[in-house]
Design a protein around this motif. Structure first.
Motif, PDB file in Angstrom:
ATOM      1  N   ILE A 104       0.846  -1.241   0.063  1.00 14.46           N
ATOM      2  CA  ILE A 104       0.284   0.047  -0.088  1.00 14.46           C
ATOM      3  C   ILE A 104       0.905   1.238  -0.180  1.00 14.46           C
ATOM      4  CG2 ILE A 104      -1.865   1.102   1.137  1.00 14.46           C
ATOM      5  CD1 ILE A 104      -2.581  -1.622   2.488  1.00 14.46           C
ATOM      6  N   SER A 105       1.943   1.334   0.970  1.00 19.23           N
ATOM      7  CA  SER A 105       2.741   2.339   1.021  1.00 19.23           C
ATOM      8  C   SER A 105       3.380   2.584  -0.516  1.00 19.23           C
ATOM      9  CB  SER A 105       3.744   2.173   1.700  1.00 19.23           C
ATOM     10  OG  SER A 105       3.312   2.119   3.234  1.00 19.23           O
ATOM     11  N   ASN A 106       3.755   1.792  -1.232  1.00 18.90           N
ATOM     12  CA  ASN A 106       4.404   1.796  -2.576  1.00 18.90           C
ATOM     13  C   ASN A 106       3.609   2.196  -3.687  1.00 18.90           C
ATOM     14  OD1 ASN A 106       7.109   1.384  -2.595  1.00 18.90           O
ATOM     15  ND2 ASN A 106       6.558  -1.016  -2.259  1.00 18.90           N
ATOM     16  N   ASN A 107       2.198   1.774  -3.367  1.00 21.94           N
ATOM     17  CA  ASN A 107       1.142   2.084  -4.314  1.00 21.94           C
ATOM     18  C   ASN A 107       0.875   3.613  -4.210  1.00 21.94           C
ATOM     19  OD1 ASN A 107       0.563  -0.636  -5.008  1.00 21.94           O
ATOM     20  ND2 ASN A 107      -1.353  -0.867  -4.109  1.00 21.94           N
ATOM     21  N   PHE A 108       0.699   4.052  -3.024  1.00 22.11           N
ATOM     22  CA  PHE A 108       0.615   5.699  -2.792  1.00 22.11           C
ATOM     23  C   PHE A 108       1.922   6.322  -2.849  1.00 22.11           C
ATOM     24  CE2 PHE A 108      -3.618   3.868  -1.377  1.00 22.11           C
ATOM     25  CZ  PHE A 108      -4.584   4.643  -1.732  1.00 22.11           C
ATOM     26  N   GLU A 109       3.024   5.758  -3.116  1.00 22.59           N
ATOM     27  CA  GLU A 109       4.301   6.061  -3.268  1.00 22.59           C
ATOM     28  C   GLU A 109       4.961   7.115  -2.006  1.00 22.59           C
ATOM     29  OE1 GLU A 109       4.464   8.578  -6.965  1.00 22.59           O
ATOM     30  OE2 GLU A 109       3.616   6.581  -8.156  1.00 22.59           O
ATOM     31  N   VAL A 110       4.399   6.526  -0.888  1.00 23.03           N
ATOM     32  CA  VAL A 110       5.040   7.127   0.465  1.00 23.03           C
ATOM     33  C   VAL A 110       5.929   6.187   0.947  1.00 23.03           C
ATOM     34  CG1 VAL A 110       2.948   8.501   0.611  1.00 23.03           C
ATOM     35  CG2 VAL A 110       3.200   6.203   1.748  1.00 23.03           C
ATOM     36  N   LEU A 111       6.354   5.227   0.757  1.00 25.19           N
ATOM     37  CA  LEU A 111       7.391   4.476   1.365  1.00 25.19           C
ATOM     38  C   LEU A 111       8.804   5.030   1.327  1.00 25.19           C
ATOM     39  CD1 LEU A 111       7.870   1.479   2.793  1.00 25.19           C
ATOM     40  CD2 LEU A 111       8.651   0.889   0.633  1.00 25.19           C
ATOM     41  N   ARG A 112       9.576   5.392   2.307  1.00 28.99           N
ATOM     42  CA  ARG A 112      10.951   6.115   2.219  1.00 28.99           C
ATOM     43  C   ARG A 112      11.628   4.929   1.774  1.00 28.99           C
ATOM     44  NH1 ARG A 112      10.970   8.443   8.080  1.00 28.99           N
ATOM     45  NH2 ARG A 112       8.951   9.701   7.930  1.00 28.99           N
ATOM     46  N   PRO A 113      12.480   5.111   0.586  1.00 28.73           N
ATOM     47  CA  PRO A 113      13.502   3.948   0.210  1.00 28.73           C
ATOM     48  C   PRO A 113      14.638   3.570   1.137  1.00 28.73           C
ATOM     49  CG  PRO A 113      13.079   5.851  -1.477  1.00 28.73           C
ATOM     50  CD  PRO A 113      12.266   6.404  -0.124  1.00 28.73           C
ATOM     51  N   GLY A 114      14.932   2.521   1.222  1.00 30.02           N
ATOM     52  CA  GLY A 114      15.803   2.104   2.192  1.00 30.02           C
ATOM     53  C   GLY A 114      15.566   2.236   3.816  1.00 30.02           C
ATOM     54  N   VAL A 115      14.159   2.647   4.021  1.00 28.24           N
ATOM     55  CA  VAL A 115      13.748   2.922   5.343  1.00 28.24           C
ATOM     56  C   VAL A 115      12.940   1.901   5.612  1.00 28.24           C
ATOM     57  CG1 VAL A 115      13.213   4.490   7.190  1.00 28.24           C
ATOM     58  CG2 VAL A 115      14.756   5.298   5.246  1.00 28.24           C
ATOM     59  N   GLY A 116      12.089   1.587   5.091  1.00 28.22           N
ATOM     60  CA  GLY A 116      10.901   0.571   5.414  1.00 28.22           C
ATOM     61  C   GLY A 116       9.861   1.254   6.226  1.00 28.22           C
ATOM     62  N   LEU A 117       9.689   2.552   6.061  1.00 29.35           N
ATOM     63  CA  LEU A 117       8.507   3.349   6.948  1.00 29.35           C
ATOM     64  C   LEU A 117       7.986   4.219   5.699  1.00 29.35           C
ATOM     65  CD1 LEU A 117      10.520   4.559   9.982  1.00 29.35           C
ATOM     66  CD2 LEU A 117       9.069   2.333   9.900  1.00 29.35           C
ATOM     67  N   ALA A 118       6.741   4.469   6.066  1.00 27.07           N
ATOM     68  CA  ALA A 118       5.948   5.337   5.073  1.00 27.07           C
ATOM     69  C   ALA A 118       6.260   6.893   5.493  1.00 27.07           C
ATOM     70  CB  ALA A 118       4.443   5.080   5.255  1.00 27.07           C
ATOM     71  N   ASP A 119       5.910   7.772   4.519  1.00 26.17           N
ATOM     72  CA  ASP A 119       6.080   9.014   5.076  1.00 26.17           C
ATOM     73  C   ASP A 119       4.796   9.376   5.542  1.00 26.17           C
ATOM     74  OD1 ASP A 119       8.616  10.328   4.190  1.00 26.17           O
ATOM     75  OD2 ASP A 119       7.989  10.179   2.158  1.00 26.17           O
ATOM     76  N   ARG A 120       4.547  10.859   6.029  1.00 23.07           N
ATOM     77  CA  ARG A 120       3.379  11.277   6.739  1.00 23.07           C
ATOM     78  C   ARG A 120       2.537  11.822   5.683  1.00 23.07           C
ATOM     79  NH1 ARG A 120       3.421  11.701  11.708  1.00 23.07           N
ATOM     80  NH2 ARG A 120       5.569  11.970  12.162  1.00 23.07           N
ATOM     81  N   GLY A 121       1.700  10.857   5.060  1.00 25.45           N
ATOM     82  CA  GLY A 121       0.999  11.195   3.845  1.00 25.45           C
ATOM     83  C   GLY A 121      -0.528  11.023   4.040  1.00 25.45           C
ATOM     84  N   THR A 122      -1.352  11.924   3.460  1.00 26.72           N
ATOM     85  CA  THR A 122      -2.881  11.876   3.771  1.00 26.72           C
ATOM     86  C   THR A 122      -3.417  11.929   2.117  1.00 26.72           C
ATOM     87  OG1 THR A 122      -2.743  13.202   5.696  1.00 26.72           O
ATOM     88  CG2 THR A 122      -4.845  12.991   4.538  1.00 26.72           C
TER      89      THR A 122
END
Length: 187
Positions: A104-122
């Motif tokens: 889901i994080s990749n689908n919405f393009e909010v996954l931080r590369p190399g970190v494994g956490l999502a950005d704060r996105g709405t």
């Protein structure tokens, strides 16, 4: 590349909601308005303040036909543990989606590369499954649920009133604009 005005991509995940583990998919979103509220991680600092703020307006959103899906790369088990131990998170009645496979994080393009956490996105998704609004904020800046509510009201108004647009700071019941040649240079 922006995901604005694109359909949400397929996903399947497990969420914690009101004491139960439930499966959710992109098909569950279609036919209603939805908020996807990404945050970096459970058991952190800014995240619980945002999620509690969103929990406070959740009944209002439900009354407007809007479902909320909070999403982090934690598991649904972690969400349950956080819900059971934090007074702020204990208020949540909306979906707490586990995205440990990062789909889901990749689908919405909010996954931080190399970190494994999502950005704060709405993201606000319309009933057809199209992303109509997106906002990304830095990790140290929390979001405001009241402002999100205002934006959803404006989106719903705009979609249901073709030919009208909502100006800056528009609040429900206030005047809108009807773009035309007559308005050019007069605002």
């Amino acid at each position: 590349m922006s995901v604005l005005n694109t359909p949400i991509k397929p996903f399947t995940a497990t969420a914690f909601k009101q004491g139960k583990f439930v499966d959710v998919t992109d098909a569950d979103v279609k036919g209603k308005w939805a908020v996807f509220f990404f945050y970096p991680a459970d058991f952190t600092f800014v995240c619980p303040t945002e999620l509690e703020d969103l929990a406070d307006i959740y009944p209002t959103l439900q009354g407007m036909g809007v479902e909320v899906f909070s999403v982090s790369t934690d598991t649904h088990f972690c969400h349950k543990a956080w819900h059971d131990t934090s007074p702020a998170i204990g208020k949540i009645n909306y979906y707490m989606v586990g995205d440990q496979n990062h789909t889901i994080s990749n689908n919405f393009e909010v996954l931080r590369p190399g970190v494994g956490l999502a950005d704060r996105g709405t993201f606000v998704v319309d009933p057809e499954g199209t992303i109509q609004l997106l906002e990304i904020t830095p990790e140290g800046v929390g979001r405001n649920a009241t402002e999100l509510l205002r934006k959803i009201k404006a989106l719903q108004y705009w979609v249901s009133h073709p030919g009208e647009v909502c100006p800056a700071k528009w609040e429900e019941g206030e005047a809108t604009l009807a773009p035309s040649l007559d308005l050019v240079g007069k605002i």
